[in-house]
Design a protein around this motif. Structure first.
Motif, PDB file in Angstrom:
ATOM      1  N   TRP A   1       0.851  -1.187   0.000  1.00 25.27           N
ATOM      2  CA  TRP A   1       0.000   0.000   0.000  1.00 25.27           C
ATOM      3  C   TRP A   1       0.886   1.236   0.000  1.00 25.27           C
ATOM      4  O   TRP A   1       2.090   1.146   0.233  1.00 25.27           O
ATOM      5  N   ARG A   2       0.301   2.404  -0.282  1.00 33.67           N
ATOM      6  CA  ARG A   2       1.085   3.639  -0.415  1.00 33.67           C
ATOM      7  C   ARG A   2       1.349   4.264   0.941  1.00 33.67           C
ATOM      8  O   ARG A   2       0.482   4.279   1.821  1.00 33.67           O
ATOM      9  N   GLY A   3       2.543   4.802   1.105  1.00 24.48           N
ATOM     10  CA  GLY A   3       2.921   5.504   2.322  1.00 24.48           C
ATOM     11  C   GLY A   3       4.279   6.159   2.144  1.00 24.48           C
ATOM     12  O   GLY A   3       4.802   6.246   1.031  1.00 24.48           O
ATOM     13  N   ASP A   4       4.862   6.622   3.235  1.00 28.30           N
ATOM     14  CA  ASP A   4       6.179   7.250   3.165  1.00 28.30           C
ATOM     15  C   ASP A   4       7.200   6.424   3.941  1.00 28.30           C
ATOM     16  O   ASP A   4       6.899   5.326   4.420  1.00 28.30           O
ATOM     17  N   ARG A   5       8.401   6.955   4.083  1.00 29.66           N
ATOM     18  CA  ARG A   5       9.463   6.226   4.770  1.00 29.66           C
ATOM     19  C   ARG A   5       9.079   5.871   6.196  1.00 29.66           C
ATOM     20  O   ARG A   5       9.274   4.742   6.651  1.00 29.66           O
ATOM     21  N   GLN A   6       8.504   6.811   6.916  1.00 36.91           N
ATOM     22  CA  GLN A   6       8.116   6.526   8.287  1.00 36.91           C
ATOM     23  C   GLN A   6       7.061   5.424   8.336  1.00 36.91           C
ATOM     24  O   GLN A   6       7.144   4.509   9.160  1.00 36.91           O
ATOM     25  N   ALA A   7       6.091   5.496   7.442  1.00 36.37           N
ATOM     26  CA  ALA A   7       5.054   4.464   7.413  1.00 36.37           C
ATOM     27  C   ALA A   7       5.660   3.101   7.094  1.00 36.37           C
ATOM     28  O   ALA A   7       5.247   2.082   7.668  1.00 36.37           O
ATOM     29  N   ARG A   8       6.627   3.062   6.202  1.00 34.83           N
ATOM     30  CA  ARG A   8       7.274   1.789   5.864  1.00 34.83           C
ATOM     31  C   ARG A   8       8.039   1.230   7.058  1.00 34.83           C
ATOM     32  O   ARG A   8       7.955   0.036   7.365  1.00 34.83           O
ATOM     33  N   ASP A   9       8.755   2.091   7.740  1.00 33.40           N
ATOM     34  CA  ASP A   9       9.552   1.632   8.882  1.00 33.40           C
ATOM     35  C   ASP A   9       8.674   1.142  10.028  1.00 33.40           C
ATOM     36  O   ASP A   9       9.072   0.245  10.792  1.00 33.40           O
ATOM     37  N   GLU A  10       7.486   1.712  10.158  1.00 31.45           N
ATOM     38  CA  GLU A  10       6.630   1.382  11.297  1.00 31.45           C
ATOM     39  C   GLU A  10       5.518   0.382  10.955  1.00 31.45           C
ATOM     40  O   GLU A  10       4.754  -0.015  11.846  1.00 31.45           O
ATOM     41  N   ALA A  11       5.441  -0.040   9.690  1.00 26.74           N
ATOM     42  CA  ALA A  11       4.312  -0.860   9.242  1.00 26.74           C
ATOM     43  C   ALA A  11       4.302  -2.236   9.917  1.00 26.74           C
ATOM     44  O   ALA A  11       5.333  -2.912   9.998  1.00 26.74           O
ATOM     45  N   ARG A  12       3.131  -2.625  10.385  1.00 24.44           N
ATOM     46  CA  ARG A  12       2.897  -3.969  10.932  1.00 24.44           C
ATOM     47  C   ARG A  12       1.532  -4.428  10.441  1.00 24.44           C
ATOM     48  O   ARG A  12       0.545  -3.685  10.501  1.00 24.44           O
ATOM     49  N   GLY A  13       1.476  -5.659   9.973  1.00 30.07           N
ATOM     50  CA  GLY A  13       0.235  -6.167   9.419  1.00 30.07           C
ATOM     51  C   GLY A  13      -0.915  -6.141  10.399  1.00 30.07           C
ATOM     52  O   GLY A  13      -2.040  -5.757  10.058  1.00 30.07           O
ATOM     53  N   GLU A  14      -0.648  -6.522  11.649  1.00 36.17           N
ATOM     54  CA  GLU A  14      -1.725  -6.653  12.626  1.00 36.17           C
ATOM     55  C   GLU A  14      -2.295  -5.315  13.072  1.00 36.17           C
ATOM     56  O   GLU A  14      -3.387  -5.266  13.654  1.00 36.17           O
ATOM     57  N   THR A  15      -1.597  -4.227  12.818  1.00 34.83           N
ATOM     58  CA  THR A  15      -2.114  -2.913  13.204  1.00 34.83           C
ATOM     59  C   THR A  15      -2.490  -2.067  11.981  1.00 34.83           C
ATOM     60  O   THR A  15      -2.867  -0.907  12.133  1.00 34.83           O
ATOM     61  N   SER A  16      -2.397  -2.620  10.784  1.00 31.86           N
ATOM     62  CA  SER A  16      -2.731  -1.876   9.575  1.00 31.86           C
ATOM     63  C   SER A  16      -4.226  -1.937   9.314  1.00 31.86           C
ATOM     64  O   SER A  16      -4.956  -2.722   9.921  1.00 31.86           O
TER      65      SER A  16
END
Length: 357
Positions: free
Chosen positions: A13-28
């Motif tokens: 999905w679309r996001g930025d660097r911070q979103a990529r670094d913090e991404a977790r499936g269970e909280t998306s």
């Protein structure tokens, strides 16, 4: 002992660097999809995309067995398009990774010209597709004389590039865009058609359909996983309605067994989806693992049943989805991965002597 074999899938999905670094499936926002994939023995991981992360995302996707994509063709936030991502997805698919929806499939299904290509299926209506400005300017005034029309840009989402057009007195027309917050305008027909010149760039064009009189009675969204129905969403829509029609209603979701829509389900699974695949040259197993068809209510049949008119097909970023749909999506994904015979070893048991079997 036998080894445990799982598949590894990236969810994009679309996001930025911070979103990529913090991404977790269970909280998306796609946490239900991650959970359903896990239940099918599929290890899923986030793959947040933006153009400045292209090299990093490309390397990640090439290491997967499959890629599932939730990225709009045009971002409603900043207008960004996904051409760069599509090229990466084509490269990844050519390397043997399962991709859904493949951009070549999305380019056939997720454009408004599909309404013209499938107009003689049971969900079709009097639909024209203008590939050139000259064809539009020659034919549209005559079609408009028969009653209100709805024009749609070939590519778009979120109500972008959709207009209801109806004649007023003299040579004027009243125009209402479907994009949220748009106010009706009255202007000369020639001026409105001149504004549409930009819609005929490469790959563009305009689709022209009659406005459906039962528009205010609601729209049915039919969620599909491959060729089977995964659920429904019914909503009172007001995108092209006059202000006095009141506010839109919430979309109310139900599963594939909803008794109100079993006739529609039979048509989608047995007739319209196979017909769509044939017309567009798409193999049944290449249909996206999640897509939807928005259908307005058409004239009632002589037996009193509702007929349906295809309004739009959504392929690139289908969300939200009914409770039953993540499981259907995950099952379809597992079947596609299994058919491709590309299992990835994620876990190898160790024998009691410390060696692997």
């Amino acid at each position: 002992m036998s080894e445990t074999k799982l598949f590894k899938v990236a969810v994009v999905w679309r996001g930025d660097r911070q979103a990529r670094d913090e991404a977790r499936g269970e909280t998306s926002r796609l946490n239900a999809v991650f959970a359903a994939l896990e239940r099918q023995g599929i290890a899923a991981e986030p793959a947040v995309w933006s153009e400045d992360l292209a090299d990093e995302v490309r390397a990640q996707l090439l290491g997967m067995d499959g890629v599932l994509v939730w990225v709009d063709p045009i971002s409603t936030a900043n207008g960004a398009r996904r051409a760069m991502l599509d090229e990466i997805l084509r490269e990844v698919a050519s390397a043997g990774v399962f991709v859904s929806a493949h951009p070549d499939v999305a380019s056939k299904m997720g454009v408004k010209s599909v309404l013209h290509a499938t107009r003689d299926l049971g969900w079709g209506t009097d639909t024209a597709f203008y590939e050139t400005r000259d064809a539009f300017e020659r034919a549209f005034p005559g079609r408009l004389s028969a009653g209100p029309r709805v024009l749609k840009q070939n590519r778009g989402n979120g109500g972008i590039g959709v207009w209801k057009v109806e004649r007023e007195s003299g040579g004027d027309v009243r125009v209402q865009e479907a994009k949220g917050g748009s106010e009706p305008r009255t202007l000369p027909l020639e001026a409105f058609m001149a504004e549409r010149a930009a819609d005929f760039t490469a790959g563009g064009g305009l689709v022209d359909q009659p406005f459906q009189p039962r528009h205010l009675e609601g729209m049915v969204r039919c969620y599909m996983s491959g060729g089977r129905v995964a659920g429904f969403g019914r909503q009172l829509v007001r995108a092209l309605a006059p202000p006095e029609a009141g506010p839109a209603g919430p979309r109310l979701y139900s599963g594939p067994n909803d008794a109100r829509f079993q006739r529609l389900r039979a048509l989608m699974e047995g007739d319209w989806t196979p017909g769509l695949a044939r017309r567009l040259g798409i193999a049944p197993d290449d249909l996206p693992v999640i897509w939807d068809a928005d259908l307005l209510l058409g004239p009632r049949t002589p037996q009193g049943d509702d007929s349906y008119v295809l309004c739009e097909i959504n392929v690139s970023s289908v969300f939200p989805i009914p409770d039953e749909a993540p499981q259907a999506l995950a099952e379809t994904t597992r079947k596609r991965l299994t058919a491709a015979r590309r299992p990835r070893r994620l876990e190898t048991p160790t024998l009691s002597n410390g060696e692997t079997p």
